[in-house]
Design a protein around this motif. Structure first.
Motif, PDB file in Angstrom:
ATOM      1  N   UNK A   1      29.509  -1.930  66.771  1.00 35.75           N
ATOM      2  CA  UNK A   1      30.224  -2.265  68.301  1.00 35.75           C
ATOM      3  C   UNK A   1      29.740  -1.661  69.363  1.00 35.75           C
ATOM      4  N   UNK A   2      28.343  -0.587  69.123  1.00 32.38           N
ATOM      5  CA  UNK A   2      28.209   0.169  69.886  1.00 32.38           C
ATOM      6  C   UNK A   2      27.732  -1.174  71.070  1.00 32.38           C
ATOM      7  N   UNK A   3      26.267  -1.775  69.974  1.00 31.82           N
ATOM      8  CA  UNK A   3      25.307  -2.594  70.331  1.00 31.82           C
ATOM      9  C   UNK A   3      26.168  -3.653  71.677  1.00 31.82           C
ATOM     10  N   UNK A   4      27.420  -4.037  70.759  1.00 27.38           N
ATOM     11  CA  UNK A   4      27.940  -5.122  71.725  1.00 27.38           C
ATOM     12  C   UNK A   4      28.749  -4.757  73.017  1.00 27.38           C
ATOM     13  N   UNK A   5      28.702  -3.216  73.384  1.00 28.57           N
ATOM     14  CA  UNK A   5      29.433  -1.952  73.588  1.00 28.57           C
ATOM     15  C   UNK A   5      28.353  -2.627  75.320  1.00 28.57           C
ATOM     16  N   UNK A   6      27.205  -1.790  74.928  1.00 31.85           N
ATOM     17  CA  UNK A   6      25.592  -1.502  75.919  1.00 31.85           C
ATOM     18  C   UNK A   6      24.901  -3.664  76.227  1.00 31.85           C
ATOM     19  N   UNK A   7      25.618  -4.172  75.192  1.00 36.64           N
ATOM     20  CA  UNK A   7      25.114  -5.904  75.906  1.00 36.64           C
ATOM     21  C   UNK A   7      26.232  -6.230  77.256  1.00 36.64           C
TER      22      UNK A   7
ATOM     23  N   UNK B   1      36.670  -3.173  71.682  1.00 29.42           N
ATOM     24  CA  UNK B   1      35.458  -2.947  71.431  1.00 29.42           C
ATOM     25  C   UNK B   1      34.947  -0.877  71.582  1.00 29.42           C
ATOM     26  N   UNK B   2      35.859  -0.391  72.470  1.00 25.82           N
ATOM     27  CA  UNK B   2      36.277   1.377  72.479  1.00 25.82           C
ATOM     28  C   UNK B   2      37.095   1.209  71.209  1.00 25.82           C
ATOM     29  N   UNK B   3      37.568   0.641  71.342  1.00 28.33           N
ATOM     30  CA  UNK B   3      38.688   0.956  70.147  1.00 28.33           C
ATOM     31  C   UNK B   3      38.207   0.808  68.710  1.00 28.33           C
ATOM     32  N   UNK B   4      37.217  -0.077  68.434  1.00 26.17           N
ATOM     33  CA  UNK B   4      36.185   0.032  67.212  1.00 26.17           C
ATOM     34  C   UNK B   4      35.412   0.858  67.352  1.00 26.17           C
ATOM     35  N   UNK B   5      34.916   1.057  68.209  1.00 22.17           N
ATOM     36  CA  UNK B   5      33.418   2.570  68.066  1.00 22.17           C
ATOM     37  C   UNK B   5      34.174   3.876  67.710  1.00 22.17           C
ATOM     38  N   UNK B   6      35.688   4.368  68.339  1.00 21.21           N
ATOM     39  CA  UNK B   6      36.273   5.295  68.324  1.00 21.21           C
ATOM     40  C   UNK B   6      36.996   5.364  66.525  1.00 21.21           C
ATOM     41  N   UNK B   7      37.055   4.003  66.374  1.00 21.86           N
ATOM     42  CA  UNK B   7      37.809   4.146  64.841  1.00 21.86           C
ATOM     43  C   UNK B   7      36.597   4.326  63.568  1.00 21.86           C
ATOM     44  N   UNK B   8      35.718   3.202  63.748  1.00 16.03           N
ATOM     45  CA  UNK B   8      34.489   3.838  63.163  1.00 16.03           C
ATOM     46  C   UNK B   8      34.130   5.083  63.130  1.00 16.03           C
ATOM     47  N   UNK B   9      34.034   5.596  64.050  1.00 21.15           N
ATOM     48  CA  UNK B   9      32.817   6.893  64.225  1.00 21.15           C
ATOM     49  C   UNK B   9      34.166   8.095  63.288  1.00 21.15           C
ATOM     50  N   UNK B  10      35.532   8.299  63.454  1.00 20.80           N
ATOM     51  CA  UNK B  10      36.526   8.646  63.120  1.00 20.80           C
ATOM     52  C   UNK B  10      36.643   8.567  61.526  1.00 20.80           C
ATOM     53  N   UNK B  11      36.032   7.216  60.890  1.00 13.19           N
ATOM     54  CA  UNK B  11      35.788   7.371  59.542  1.00 13.19           C
ATOM     55  C   UNK B  11      34.776   7.901  59.384  1.00 13.19           C
ATOM     56  N   UNK B  12      33.712   7.362  59.963  1.00 10.16           N
ATOM     57  CA  UNK B  12      32.499   8.153  59.059  1.00 10.16           C
ATOM     58  C   UNK B  12      32.485   9.269  59.001  1.00 10.16           C
ATOM     59  N   UNK B  13      32.763  10.533  60.260  1.00 10.47           N
ATOM     60  CA  UNK B  13      33.061  11.665  59.871  1.00 10.47           C
ATOM     61  C   UNK B  13      33.257  12.172  59.170  1.00 10.47           C
ATOM     62  N   UNK B  14      35.119  11.782  59.516  1.00  5.70           N
ATOM     63  CA  UNK B  14      35.528  12.143  58.091  1.00  5.70           C
ATOM     64  C   UNK B  14      35.183  11.538  56.936  1.00  5.70           C
ATOM     65  N   UNK B  15      34.291  10.797  56.406  1.00  2.00           N
ATOM     66  CA  UNK B  15      33.682  10.298  54.986  1.00  2.00           C
ATOM     67  C   UNK B  15      32.530  11.106  54.625  1.00  2.00           C
ATOM     68  N   UNK B  16      32.486  12.282  55.864  1.00  2.00           N
ATOM     69  CA  UNK B  16      30.987  13.555  56.191  1.00  2.00           C
ATOM     70  C   UNK B  16      31.718  14.531  55.881  1.00  2.00           C
ATOM     71  N   UNK B  17      33.319  14.880  56.176  1.00  2.00           N
ATOM     72  CA  UNK B  17      33.551  15.761  56.528  1.00  2.00           C
ATOM     73  C   UNK B  17      32.799  16.727  57.758  1.00  2.00           C
ATOM     74  N   UNK B  18      33.351  16.383  58.564  1.00  2.00           N
ATOM     75  CA  UNK B  18      32.631  16.674  59.188  1.00  2.00           C
ATOM     76  C   UNK B  18      32.887  15.929  60.935  1.00  2.00           C
TER      77      UNK B  18
END
Length: 248
Positions: free
Chosen positions: A47-53, A136-153
């Motif tokens: 989704x970041x690639x999509x935003x940049x494009x 796009x903004x929603x998904x970048x936020x949502x997936x990054x939220x899940x990623x950092x949560x899974x990494x405990x950071x």
């Protein structure tokens, strides 16, 4: 509803309860957690690639006309790839309803493939830009939220963005979707797209035009329920309020 956001999907806790996250993580196991982390990183990057494009296209062209055509392959790939989230629920590595996740993912795919892709004359509508930016903004936020949560950071800004951006993005996305479907109606009615007329050997009929009208009408009861649910989640997570759900 395509702009809706799932709660608790992709292995991360929406409530931000660290003990609960740790407990669920242990239950998931290493392989499941590793896969979910990879999946969410990949989706964030996509989704970041999509935003940049999208930004690059607008800077170079100075118009939204042709934007959808330029990014449609990336959009279709990553939005369709999200079907894996239904699989995650089915096999139990994500503690979310299969039905809820299935409806949310399929509604997005419906907008991409059966509306915007299929009715090509509407691809340059401004309403398409509305839901594209919102998604796009929603998904970048949502997936990054899940990623950092899974990494405990989980950075505070990501958590804050997750529970504040939707206040504007959700209504904007819904408006874009509804206006896009509305713009498609004349073309669908004229062409008879995806419709089945009588008589035929199966003795059944289906009118895609009226199906789209029903789809638009379904936003009326669904949008307030989902929106206010997210507002309750926001109060619970950011302000620590105890939300008491009333029985119907």
């Amino acid at each position: 509803m395509a702009s809706s956001e799932e709660d608790g999907t992709n292995g991360a806790s929406e409530a931000g309860d660290e003990k609960e996250v740790t407990r669920k993580r242990r239950r998931l196991g290493f392989l499941a957690t590793a896969w979910l982390t990879f999946y969410n990183i990949a989706m964030t990057a996509g989704w970041l690639v999509l935003a940049i494009a999208m930004v690059r296209f607008y800077v170079e062209k100075g118009t939204h006309r042709g934007l959808y055509k330029s990014i449609q392959k990336t959009l279709k790939f990553f939005q369709t790839f999200a079907l894996l989230e239904v699989v995650h629920c089915l096999i139990g590595i994500v503690p979310t309803s299969v039905l809820v996740t299935g409806v949310q993912v399929s509604s997005r795919i419906f907008m991409v493939w059966l509306v915007t892709h299929s009715v090509k004359p509407i691809q340059n509508e401004e309403s398409v830009v509305l839901f594209l930016v919102s998604w796009t903004v929603t998904e970048i936020t949502r997936y990054s939220f899940y990623t950092f949560s899974l990494l405990d950071h989980l950075p505070h800004f990501i958590k804050w963005a997750r529970y504040n951006f939707f206040i504007i993005l959700y209504p904007v996305g819904v408006a874009g979707e509804l206006l896009t479907i509305y713009a498609a109606l004349p073309y669908v009615k004229k062409s008879g797209m995806f419709s089945v007329r009588l008589p035929n050997k199966y003795n059944v009929s289906f009118d895609y035009y009226y199906f789209l009208l029903i789809t638009m009408a379904s936003y009326i009861p669904l949008f307030p329920q989902l929106y206010f649910h997210m507002l309750r989640q926001r109060r619970k997570v950011l302000h620590g309020e105890v939300i008491v759900e009333k029985d119907d």
